[in-house]
Design an enzyme around this catalytic site. Sequence first.
Site, PDB file in Angstrom:
ATOM      1  N   CYS A  71       0.821  -1.217   0.000  1.00 18.16           N
ATOM      2  CA  CYS A  71       0.000   0.000   0.000  1.00 18.16           C
ATOM      3  C   CYS A  71       0.859   1.273   0.000  1.00 18.16           C
ATOM      4  CB  CYS A  71      -0.916   0.001   1.227  1.00 18.16           C
ATOM      5  SG  CYS A  71      -2.050   1.396   1.219  1.00 18.16           S
ATOM      6  N   CYS A  75       0.283   4.890   6.763  1.00 19.08           N
ATOM      7  CA  CYS A  75      -0.349   4.781   8.091  1.00 19.08           C
ATOM      8  C   CYS A  75       0.674   4.114   9.027  1.00 19.08           C
ATOM      9  CB  CYS A  75      -1.628   3.955   7.990  1.00 19.08           C
ATOM     10  SG  CYS A  75      -2.717   4.555   6.679  1.00 19.08           S
ATOM     11  N   CYS A  78       0.319   0.405  10.318  1.00 21.87           N
ATOM     12  CA  CYS A  78      -0.106  -0.666   9.411  1.00 21.87           C
ATOM     13  C   CYS A  78       1.045  -1.462   8.798  1.00 21.87           C
ATOM     14  CB  CYS A  78      -0.985  -0.075   8.311  1.00 21.87           C
ATOM     15  SG  CYS A  78      -1.704  -1.352   7.261  1.00 21.87           S
ATOM     16  N   CYS A 115     -16.484  -8.722   5.737  1.00 20.71           N
ATOM     17  CA  CYS A 115     -15.843  -7.418   5.515  1.00 20.71           C
ATOM     18  C   CYS A 115     -14.581  -7.652   4.697  1.00 20.71           C
ATOM     19  CB  CYS A 115     -15.439  -6.777   6.839  1.00 20.71           C
ATOM     20  SG  CYS A 115     -16.799  -6.570   7.972  1.00 20.71           S
ATOM     21  N   CYS A 146     -19.443  -5.767   3.531  1.00 20.82           N
ATOM     22  CA  CYS A 146     -18.763  -4.508   3.868  1.00 20.82           C
ATOM     23  C   CYS A 146     -17.451  -4.528   3.099  1.00 20.82           C
ATOM     24  CB  CYS A 146     -18.484  -4.454   5.370  1.00 20.82           C
ATOM     25  SG  CYS A 146     -17.524  -2.998   5.872  1.00 20.82           S
ATOM     26  N   CYS A 206     -19.485   2.586   8.146  1.00 19.89           N
ATOM     27  CA  CYS A 206     -18.765   1.949   9.253  1.00 19.89           C
ATOM     28  C   CYS A 206     -17.541   2.817   9.490  1.00 19.89           C
ATOM     29  CB  CYS A 206     -18.369   0.525   8.872  1.00 19.89           C
ATOM     30  SG  CYS A 206     -17.327  -0.261  10.111  1.00 19.89           S
ATOM     31  N   ARG A 278     -18.450  -1.626  17.757  1.00 16.98           N
ATOM     32  CA  ARG A 278     -17.673  -2.864  17.665  1.00 16.98           C
ATOM     33  C   ARG A 278     -16.409  -2.829  18.514  1.00 16.98           C
ATOM     34  NH1 ARG A 278     -16.646  -3.509  12.139  1.00 16.98           N
ATOM     35  NH2 ARG A 278     -18.769  -4.281  12.026  1.00 16.98           N
TER      36      ARG A 278
HETATM   37  N1  SAM Z   1      -6.785   0.630   3.128  1.00 12.17           N
HETATM   38  C1  SAM Z   1      -8.025   0.886   3.697  1.00 12.17           C
HETATM   39  C2  SAM Z   1      -8.075   2.092   4.591  1.00 12.17           C
HETATM   40  O1  SAM Z   1      -7.107   2.436   5.219  1.00 12.17           O
HETATM   41  O2  SAM Z   1      -9.152   2.692   4.703  1.00 12.17           O
HETATM   42  C3  SAM Z   1      -8.612  -0.274   4.437  1.00 12.17           C
HETATM   43  C4  SAM Z   1      -7.873  -1.164   5.345  1.00 12.17           C
HETATM   44  S1  SAM Z   1      -7.323  -0.527   6.902  1.00 12.17           S
HETATM   45  C5  SAM Z   1      -6.428  -1.895   7.435  1.00 12.17           C
HETATM   46  C6  SAM Z   1      -8.741  -0.355   7.921  1.00 12.17           C
HETATM   47  C7  SAM Z   1      -8.552   0.194   9.312  1.00 12.17           C
HETATM   48  O3  SAM Z   1      -8.034  -0.799  10.182  1.00 12.17           O
HETATM   49  C8  SAM Z   1      -7.614   1.359   9.502  1.00 12.17           C
HETATM   50  O4  SAM Z   1      -8.193   2.555   9.129  1.00 12.17           O
HETATM   51  C9  SAM Z   1      -7.355   1.307  10.997  1.00 12.17           C
HETATM   52  O5  SAM Z   1      -8.355   2.030  11.668  1.00 12.17           O
HETATM   53  C10 SAM Z   1      -7.461  -0.182  11.303  1.00 12.17           C
HETATM   54  N2  SAM Z   1      -6.125  -0.765  11.534  1.00 12.17           N
HETATM   55  C11 SAM Z   1      -5.191  -1.028  10.605  1.00 12.17           C
HETATM   56  N3  SAM Z   1      -4.070  -1.536  11.153  1.00 12.17           N
HETATM   57  C12 SAM Z   1      -4.298  -1.595  12.487  1.00 12.17           C
HETATM   58  C13 SAM Z   1      -3.525  -2.034  13.603  1.00 12.17           C
HETATM   59  N4  SAM Z   1      -2.287  -2.471  13.464  1.00 12.17           N
HETATM   60  N5  SAM Z   1      -4.080  -1.969  14.827  1.00 12.17           N
HETATM   61  C14 SAM Z   1      -5.356  -1.513  14.989  1.00 12.17           C
HETATM   62  N6  SAM Z   1      -6.129  -1.083  13.967  1.00 12.17           N
HETATM   63  C15 SAM Z   1      -5.614  -1.132  12.732  1.00 12.17           C
HETATM   64 FE1  SF4 Z   2      -2.879   1.213   3.353  1.00  8.98          FE
HETATM   65 FE2  SF4 Z   2      -2.788   0.093   5.758  1.00  8.98          FE
HETATM   66 FE3  SF4 Z   2      -3.196   2.685   5.543  1.00  8.98          FE
HETATM   67 FE4  SF4 Z   2      -5.142   0.999   4.771  1.00  8.98          FE
HETATM   68  S1  SF4 Z   2      -4.349   1.262   6.850  1.00  8.98           S
HETATM   69  S2  SF4 Z   2      -4.406   2.807   3.661  1.00  8.98           S
HETATM   70  S3  SF4 Z   2      -3.883  -0.703   3.992  1.00  8.98           S
HETATM   71  S4  SF4 Z   2      -1.310   1.601   4.924  1.00  8.98           S
END
Ligand code: SAM
Ligand code: SF4
Length: 331
Positions: A71, A75, A78, A115, A146, A206, A278
Amino acid sequence: MTMIEPIPAAADPAGAANSDIRHDWSEEEAAALLAAPLADLVFRAQDLHRRYQQSNEVEMATLVNIKDGGCPEDCHYCSQSLSWEGGVKAEALMPLGEVVEAARRAKAAGAHRLCMGAAWRSPNERDLGKVCDMVRAVRAEGLETCVTLGMLKEGQAEKLREAGLDYYNHNLDTSEAFYGQVVTTRTYQDRLETLGRVRKAGIKMCCGGVLGLGESEKDRAAMLCVLARFDPHPESVPVNSLVAIEGTPMSGNEPVDEIAIVRMIAAARIMMPKSTVRLAAGRMAMSEAGQALAFIAGANSIFLGEKLLTTPNPAESEDANLMSRLGLSRM
Ligand code: SAM
Ligand code: SF4
Ligand code: DTB
């Protein structure tokens, strides 16, 4: 400890002018909820929970990562971002047949929603078409759908809606003020724009956040206020706790206190009485007693299945055992 207002006189949940359903919460009020004596906070949350939700029922949703890794967003929590070394390897989009198999397994395990998550900044038109096919196929298996695909451009939400999509997940993660410490490749405003498109297309929203990113109590209160400002409130509000992942900039963050998770859930229940709240990522680090308290505080949804997107989640048998001991049934 901050005193909070006593429980208001019983309101008619069906009434139009209902003082329980508000969109004008101030950050001070939200902060007072988060800081209240725990019993006062949970009592008030449980009262609203009983009046607006089917108490003792929990929604089960199963996650499937339809596009792993690679990606371009950064973030900081992530494992799927290209920015951190040793992250999850980029894979191609999951074939339709595998998604259908995942849906059948999830349904057999007791989930009623699938989801589907993709590690994209935003979907291209070709991939969006494939995701629309997945939505149709999962619905044909008798499950709600979802998806979480990143930012949507004008017109994309309508295509998903036409395919029958029920929910779009797009989290705010934290407050606007703290957002720049968590992600630098997009803005809070980008997030709000996608959420606006989801709503305009008639898809259920959501939207929630993550605790443990290094945010302050003020940031938590501010995020709750942004969520509660949506009218109607998001239909689903996931409260995640950071799953600290090796190699990400947040791998060394302090673990989140279970009581802080319970407080956040109770405040979300009070501020958004009709929403499904949730208890999302982070349950592996919680005790059963902590999870029980979260359900009493108003959580009524979990992710079911031993994997979230890239990290572990409690086994289905463990969750079934906990639900049975707590007298909770599947929604
Ligand atoms: N790429 C898309 C996005 O960011 O909208 C979807 C996937 S992303 C993994 C969805 C959400 O999961 C993130 O916005 C975050 O809130 C949560 N998330 C991701 N990694 C996480 C982690 N290591 N611990 C807790 N929540 C996490
Ligand atoms: Fe990409 Fe992870 Fe951020 Fe979703 S949470 S946009 S998968 S880096
Ligand atoms: C949400 O709020 N949490 C889910 C889902 N929506 C997409 C994701 C949690 C991811 C946890 C870390 C991982 O497994 O990679």
